[in-house]
Design a protein around this motif. Structure first.
Motif, mmCIF file in Angstrom:
data_model
loop_
_atom_site.group_PDB
_atom_site.id
_atom_site.type_symbol
_atom_site.label_atom_id
_atom_site.label_comp_id
_atom_site.label_asym_id
_atom_site.label_seq_id
_atom_site.Cartn_x
_atom_site.Cartn_y
_atom_site.Cartn_z
ATOM 1 N N ILE A 145 -9.548 20.109 5.471
ATOM 2 C CA ILE A 145 -9.871 20.833 6.546
ATOM 3 C C ILE A 145 -8.714 22.023 6.526
ATOM 4 C CG2 ILE A 145 -9.517 20.425 9.129
ATOM 5 C CD1 ILE A 145 -10.462 17.508 8.710
ATOM 6 N N ASN A 146 -9.545 22.985 7.184
ATOM 7 C CA ASN A 146 -8.570 24.197 7.267
ATOM 8 C C ASN A 146 -8.222 24.680 8.511
ATOM 9 O OD1 ASN A 146 -8.844 24.992 4.292
ATOM 10 N ND2 ASN A 146 -10.866 25.222 4.556
ATOM 11 N N THR A 147 -7.617 23.834 9.402
ATOM 12 C CA THR A 147 -6.891 23.782 10.719
ATOM 13 C C THR A 147 -6.062 22.846 11.117
ATOM 14 O OG1 THR A 147 -7.679 24.099 13.110
ATOM 15 C CG2 THR A 147 -9.041 22.576 11.771
ATOM 16 N N ASN A 148 -5.112 23.154 11.950
ATOM 17 C CA ASN A 148 -4.028 22.463 12.151
ATOM 18 C C ASN A 148 -4.402 21.209 13.338
ATOM 19 O OD1 ASN A 148 -1.995 24.720 11.210
ATOM 20 N ND2 ASN A 148 -1.432 22.807 10.398
ATOM 21 N N ILE A 149 -5.489 21.720 14.162
ATOM 22 C CA ILE A 149 -5.929 21.027 15.135
ATOM 23 C C ILE A 149 -7.415 20.805 15.071
ATOM 24 C CG2 ILE A 149 -5.854 20.651 17.890
ATOM 25 C CD1 ILE A 149 -3.798 22.679 17.838
ATOM 26 N N PRO A 231 -6.263 15.467 17.575
ATOM 27 C CA PRO A 231 -5.097 14.989 17.446
ATOM 28 C C PRO A 231 -4.166 15.622 18.794
ATOM 29 C CG PRO A 231 -5.932 15.603 15.432
ATOM 30 C CD PRO A 231 -6.990 16.120 16.375
ATOM 31 N N SER A 232 -3.168 14.695 19.220
ATOM 32 C CA SER A 232 -2.472 15.242 20.106
ATOM 33 C C SER A 232 -1.525 16.280 19.761
ATOM 34 C CB SER A 232 -1.755 13.935 20.980
ATOM 35 O OG SER A 232 -2.453 13.070 21.265
ATOM 36 N N VAL A 233 -1.150 16.569 18.531
ATOM 37 C CA VAL A 233 -0.218 17.425 17.989
ATOM 38 C C VAL A 233 -0.976 18.186 16.727
ATOM 39 C CG1 VAL A 233 2.097 16.214 18.838
ATOM 40 C CG2 VAL A 233 0.907 15.940 16.520
ATOM 41 N N PRO A 234 -0.506 19.259 16.469
ATOM 42 C CA PRO A 234 -1.100 19.960 15.448
ATOM 43 C C PRO A 234 -0.582 19.034 14.152
ATOM 44 C CG PRO A 234 0.061 21.538 16.793
ATOM 45 C CD PRO A 234 0.430 20.180 17.228
ATOM 46 N N LEU A 235 -1.569 18.820 13.277
ATOM 47 C CA LEU A 235 -1.255 18.198 11.804
ATOM 48 C C LEU A 235 -0.721 19.346 11.051
ATOM 49 C CD1 LEU A 235 -4.586 15.854 11.857
ATOM 50 C CD2 LEU A 235 -2.186 15.369 12.896
ATOM 51 N N LEU A 236 0.404 18.858 10.451
ATOM 52 C CA LEU A 236 1.048 19.773 9.048
ATOM 53 C C LEU A 236 0.329 19.469 8.071
ATOM 54 C CD1 LEU A 236 4.841 19.103 10.020
ATOM 55 C CD2 LEU A 236 3.152 21.251 10.433
ATOM 56 N N PRO A 237 0.285 20.296 6.732
ATOM 57 C CA PRO A 237 -0.558 20.121 5.746
ATOM 58 C C PRO A 237 0.248 18.749 5.246
ATOM 59 C CG PRO A 237 0.287 22.442 5.923
ATOM 60 C CD PRO A 237 0.885 21.699 6.995
ATOM 61 N N GLY A 238 -1.131 18.200 4.643
ATOM 62 C CA GLY A 238 -0.777 16.751 4.093
ATOM 63 C C GLY A 238 -1.984 15.981 4.148
ATOM 64 N N GLU A 239 -1.757 14.733 3.675
ATOM 65 C CA GLU A 239 -2.943 13.758 3.546
ATOM 66 C C GLU A 239 -2.934 12.410 4.663
ATOM 67 O OE1 GLU A 239 -4.965 13.834 1.176
ATOM 68 O OE2 GLU A 239 -3.848 15.705 0.691
ATOM 69 N N TYR A 240 -4.027 12.443 5.359
ATOM 70 C CA TYR A 240 -4.203 11.592 6.804
ATOM 71 C C TYR A 240 -5.526 10.649 6.615
ATOM 72 C CZ TYR A 240 -0.980 15.067 8.583
ATOM 73 O OH TYR A 240 0.086 16.151 9.032
ATOM 74 N N CYS A 241 -5.582 9.908 7.535
ATOM 75 C CA CYS A 241 -6.640 9.024 7.480
ATOM 76 C C CYS A 241 -6.841 8.155 8.947
ATOM 77 C CB CYS A 241 -6.541 7.808 6.403
ATOM 78 S SG CYS A 241 -5.289 6.570 6.806
ATOM 79 N N PHE A 242 -8.044 7.899 9.360
ATOM 80 C CA PHE A 242 -8.314 6.863 10.481
ATOM 81 C C PHE A 242 -8.311 5.635 9.678
ATOM 82 C CE2 PHE A 242 -9.909 11.068 12.291
ATOM 83 C CZ PHE A 242 -9.214 10.801 13.460
ATOM 84 N N PHE A 243 -7.786 4.593 10.270
ATOM 85 C CA PHE A 243 -7.843 3.131 10.039
ATOM 86 C C PHE A 243 -8.205 2.457 10.934
ATOM 87 C CE2 PHE A 243 -5.578 -0.740 9.496
ATOM 88 C CZ PHE A 243 -5.381 -0.939 8.073
ATOM 89 N N TYR A 244 -9.174 1.716 10.749
ATOM 90 C CA TYR A 244 -9.916 0.639 11.728
ATOM 91 C C TYR A 244 -8.877 -0.461 11.677
ATOM 92 C CZ TYR A 244 -13.099 -2.672 13.898
ATOM 93 O OH TYR A 244 -13.518 -3.949 14.482
ATOM 94 N N ARG A 245 -8.537 -0.852 12.920
ATOM 95 C CA ARG A 245 -7.653 -1.982 13.115
ATOM 96 C C ARG A 245 -8.061 -3.346 13.585
ATOM 97 N NH1 ARG A 245 -4.167 0.689 18.528
ATOM 98 N NH2 ARG A 245 -5.908 1.035 19.688
ATOM 99 N N SER A 262 -7.627 15.744 4.194
ATOM 100 C CA SER A 262 -6.539 16.663 3.755
ATOM 101 C C SER A 262 -6.457 17.782 4.799
ATOM 102 C CB SER A 262 -6.663 17.065 2.361
ATOM 103 O OG SER A 262 -6.676 16.070 1.401
ATOM 104 N N ILE A 263 -5.399 18.086 5.256
ATOM 105 C CA ILE A 263 -5.043 19.575 5.950
ATOM 106 C C ILE A 263 -4.650 20.425 4.854
ATOM 107 C CG2 ILE A 263 -3.655 20.517 7.587
ATOM 108 C CD1 ILE A 263 -5.848 18.653 8.977
ATOM 109 N N SER A 264 -5.239 21.533 4.656
ATOM 110 C CA SER A 264 -4.943 22.264 3.697
ATOM 111 C C SER A 264 -3.612 22.817 3.755
ATOM 112 C CB SER A 264 -5.935 23.368 3.814
ATOM 113 O OG SER A 264 -5.813 24.502 2.890
ATOM 114 N N GLU A 265 -3.057 23.248 2.724
ATOM 115 C CA GLU A 265 -1.799 24.013 2.287
ATOM 116 C C GLU A 265 -1.661 25.409 3.275
ATOM 117 O OE1 GLU A 265 1.163 23.126 1.632
ATOM 118 O OE2 GLU A 265 0.730 21.263 0.782
ATOM 119 N N SER A 266 -3.035 26.024 3.369
ATOM 120 C CA SER A 266 -3.097 27.366 4.038
ATOM 121 C C SER A 266 -3.020 27.103 5.597
ATOM 122 C CB SER A 266 -4.510 27.916 3.728
ATOM 123 O OG SER A 266 -5.539 27.020 4.407
#
Length: 332
Positions: A145-149, A231-245, A262-266
């Protein structure tokens, strides 16, 4: 006589079938125009036939150069748009994100294994808990994904119309994004990790992602089965996931798979200062020198958690209210 009728049918059947399967193209329109058909006839033909029109700017330019009227071009564009709407299906249950104007589905990624820090090590250091970490192969997700939000779209099954869904049981059992957690993944060597539980030598096992390690998100209800999640806050570049609880219907644990991205390094967010820097702020109308101990990225900007020497009282200031020098703070 019967043989004659049969012969006529056999001769004309291919033509009838061809007419039924006929698909109009841009060339069909120019051919009809050259044959002398009026605009009304051509527009009627467009409205009553299947089509594979090219309505790009270049194609429209070529049609205009060949003498095709605006009325015919408008009919082609409208019919083409109607056809696209019919082709597009309502997304099947799952989580999607936008790439341009298209929705891309995030397919669940199964954990490749789990690991637990040994209780012996925990006891040696006086720690009662041992962490359970579920791992995934690869350092990065295939969903980039190429955006922080980013905006995500959750589609759930209509239980009245779909009694079960083998491949998407999450979205048959669940009915709201509130049943999912958003968490950041840790990269270790050539894998990604998510803490999915703890083993306590006194209390036993606990399964699930710790709430304080999750990221909040806002939910916009589109209808009873469709939701937009941001997301309530911008996501910094890195790896994320949605997890069913919740729990798997068959009674298993919930740490089987996640919806990773992934949030792209760009998408790096530049900050004016970094942790450890000293900045000046105006406190009680006087310039004071504080050290940045942590940084938070929020929707409305960058915030620093500040602490003064020999003081245990941290302060929170927006980046625009922090200054590089005493003089700069005084002149504001």
């Amino acid at each position: 006589m019967k043989k004659l009728l049969l012969g006529i049918i056999l001769i004309f059947f291919p033509l009838i079938a061809s007419a039924q399967d006929e698909v109009l193209t841009n060339q069909s329109i120019t051919d009809m125009l050259e044959l002398g058909f009026s605009n009304d006839v051509i527009v009627t033909k467009i409205n009553t036939s299947k089509n594979n029109f090219d309505t790009s700017i270049q194609a429209l330019k070529e049609l205009k150069e060949k003498g095709v009227s605006n009325d015919i071009i408008v009919a082609m564009m409208q019919k083409n748009n109607d056809t696209e709407k019919q082709i597009k299906k309502t997304p099947r249950s799952g989580i999607y994100f936008k790439v341009g104007s298209e929705l891309k589905k995030i397919y669940p990624t199964a954990f490749s294994g789990t690991k637990t820090s040994t209780l012996g090590t925990a006891l040696t250091y006086g720690i009662a808990d041992a962490k359970i970490k579920s791992t995934m192969n690869g350092k990065h997700s295939n969903n980039i994904i190429n955006t922080n939000i980013p905006s995500f779209y959750f589609y759930f099954d209509d239980k009245e119309q779909n009694s079960f869904a083998v491949s998407n049981w999450w979205f048959t059992v669940a009915s709201s994004p509130n049943e999912f957690l958003l968490s950041k993944l840790t990269i270790k060597k050539n894998r990604r990790e998510l803490e999915t539980g703890k083993v306590n030598i006194y209390a036993g096992n606990s399964i699930g992602v710790d709430e304080d390690k999750t990221i909040g998100f806002e939910i916009e209800t589109i209808n009873d089965y469709e939701f937009k999640v941001t997301p309530s806050v911008p996501l910094l570049p890195g790896e994320y996931c949605f997890f069913y609880r919740g729990t798997i219907p068959q009674g298993g644990y919930n740490n089987q798979a996640v919806f990773d991205f992934s949030i792209s390094e760009s998408c790096k967010i530049e900050t004016k200062y970094k942790n450890g820097d000293y900045v000046w702020i105006l406190k009680d109308s006087k310039p004071r020198n504080y050290q940045i101990i942590s940084t938070e990225i929020r929707r409305d900007g960058v915030y620093y958690i500040l602490q003064q020497r020999n003081s245990w009282e941290p302060l929170e200031y927006k980046e625009s209210d922090c200054y590089s020098s005493k003089e700069e703070a005084t002149n504001k």
